[in-house]
Design a protein around this motif. Structure first.
Motif, mmCIF file in Angstrom:
data_model
loop_
_atom_site.group_PDB
_atom_site.id
_atom_site.type_symbol
_atom_site.label_atom_id
_atom_site.label_comp_id
_atom_site.label_asym_id
_atom_site.label_seq_id
_atom_site.Cartn_x
_atom_site.Cartn_y
_atom_site.Cartn_z
ATOM 1 N N SER A 1 0.823 -1.215 0.000
ATOM 2 C CA SER A 1 0.000 0.000 0.000
ATOM 3 C C SER A 1 0.855 1.261 0.000
ATOM 4 N N THR A 2 1.951 1.221 0.743
ATOM 5 C CA THR A 2 2.863 2.372 0.778
ATOM 6 C C THR A 2 3.447 2.634 -0.601
ATOM 7 N N LEU A 3 3.868 1.569 -1.270
ATOM 8 C CA LEU A 3 4.437 1.689 -2.617
ATOM 9 C C LEU A 3 3.410 2.261 -3.588
ATOM 10 N N VAL A 4 2.180 1.739 -3.526
ATOM 11 C CA VAL A 4 1.120 2.194 -4.430
ATOM 12 C C VAL A 4 0.734 3.644 -4.140
ATOM 13 N N SER A 5 0.617 4.003 -2.864
ATOM 14 C CA SER A 5 0.204 5.369 -2.506
ATOM 15 C C SER A 5 1.248 6.392 -2.937
#
Length: 348
Positions: A334-338
């Motif tokens: 999620s961190t990578l995508v955000s």
């Protein structure tokens, strides 16, 4: 007489041997399995089962706390706002809407750490819901709040779940008519043996993986997802029409399933799919084609697979971005995508 007796004895011994073999295999698999990090209490599970939806498209009850629990990956609590969604999580609020299914919701991730929260976006994700509900959500929320941009989280397996006969459920037996058989199958579906059968043969259902019909998404000769693609197209048209009225710029986040990534990276497929013409790119190509044919620019389509490649070029270690015993992206993913989405949405 002796022949009948010997045959009966043989059958009994074979049955007992098979049962003992299954029990031994189950014990061995459980012993080898990673121990749970968190433990779901029965109270949590009952609250999840009995959590009430409201309205015609079943959003959440306003201002209710809901537990989201998986025995080995996570145990979190989320709270809906007065609209019946997670809404904004922080004081920093951008005119951005995130909507879609459980991936948009941030299933398994603390409410303040979801993709929408990190973007400062309004979270209107609904877990367990598909394209037609997404359209209704988009129309309702954008009538109440002002947004300049919106990101629709799209998960290809919903093309199957929304298509008749949908997923093969974990227990097709009528509980009232055949209570013993129903209970027997329900118990078997909780075992590690059932998980092993699902992953090796491609039959059955278990708690931690998506159901076998998903493999038909990658089969060029299957029309299983035909209804799903039709409903996706209809929902997209509704969303586009409403977005134009509200002057909202739309983006589409296409999320790969675990099975898609397994197929893409050359992992063995279940036995009953061996020899079939499977194409890991088929769902995303079809979805992208529908979006482009609707007049949206190519830049509006964001593929999570490409985002994950930034962290792992050949995707051989894709599992680090997903929960180990759940279909969803974990906090690292999620961190990578955000971070990627933030650059796209802010134009940096």
């Amino acid at each position: 007489m002796n022949l009948i007796k010997n045959t009966f004895t043989g059958l009994v011994l074979i049955t007992l041997g098979t049962l003992l073999g299954v029990v031994f295999t189950e014990v061995l698999l459980r012993a080898l399995k990673q121990k749970p990090i968190n433990s779901c209490h029965s109270l949590d599970i009952e609250r999840i089962k009995n959590f009430n939806y409201s309205t015609k498209f079943k959003k959440y009850e306003p201002e209710k706390v809901m537990p989201i629990c998986n025995n080995s990956d996570f145990k979190i609590f989320s709270k809906s706002n007065k609209d019946g969604y997670l809404g904004y999580s922080k004081k920093h609020q951008e005119p951005i809407l995130v909507f879609g299914d459980s991936f948009a919701y941030g299933y398994g991730i603390q409410q303040d750490n979801t993709i929408s929260a990190k973007l400062g976006a309004y979270n209107a994700g609904l877990w367990g819901k598909s394209f037609d509900d997404h359209s209704l959500v988009f129309q309702e929320v954008t009538m109440k709040h002002h947004f300049k941009k919106a990101v629709w989280f799209i998960y290809a397996p919903h093309l199957i779940s929304i298509s008749p006969p949908g997923w093969k459920t974990k227990n097709n037996i009528n509980k009232k008519e055949k209570p013993f058989l129903y209970s027997l199958i329900a118990f078997f579906n909780t075992t590690e043996v059932s998980s092993l059968l699902l992953k090796t043969l491609g039959v059955g259902w278990n708690r931690t993986d998506y159901y076998t019909p998903e493999w038909s998404l990658f089969n060029k000769d299957s029309d299983r997802a035909k209804t799903g693609y039709k409903k996706f197209t209809e929902s997209l048209l509704e969303i586009k029409t409403h977005a134009l009225k509200k002057s909202i710029e739309l983006y589409f986040l296409i999320i790969p399933s675990k099975n898609e990534l397994r197929l893409l990276t050359g992992e063995p497929v279940p036995f009953f799919n061996i020899g079939k013409q499977l194409d890991a790119n088929l769902p995303k190509k079809n979805l992208s084609s529908i979006i482009l044919d609707m007049g949206f620019p190519k830049s509006s389509i964001i593929e999570v697979r490409d985002i994950l490649k930034n962290g792992d070029e050949d995707l051989k270690n894709w599992e680090q971005y997903y929960f180990s015993n759940d279909a969803h992206i974990n906090e690292k993913g999620s961190t990578l995508v955000s971070q990627f989405l933030d650059r796209i949405l802010t134009g940096e």
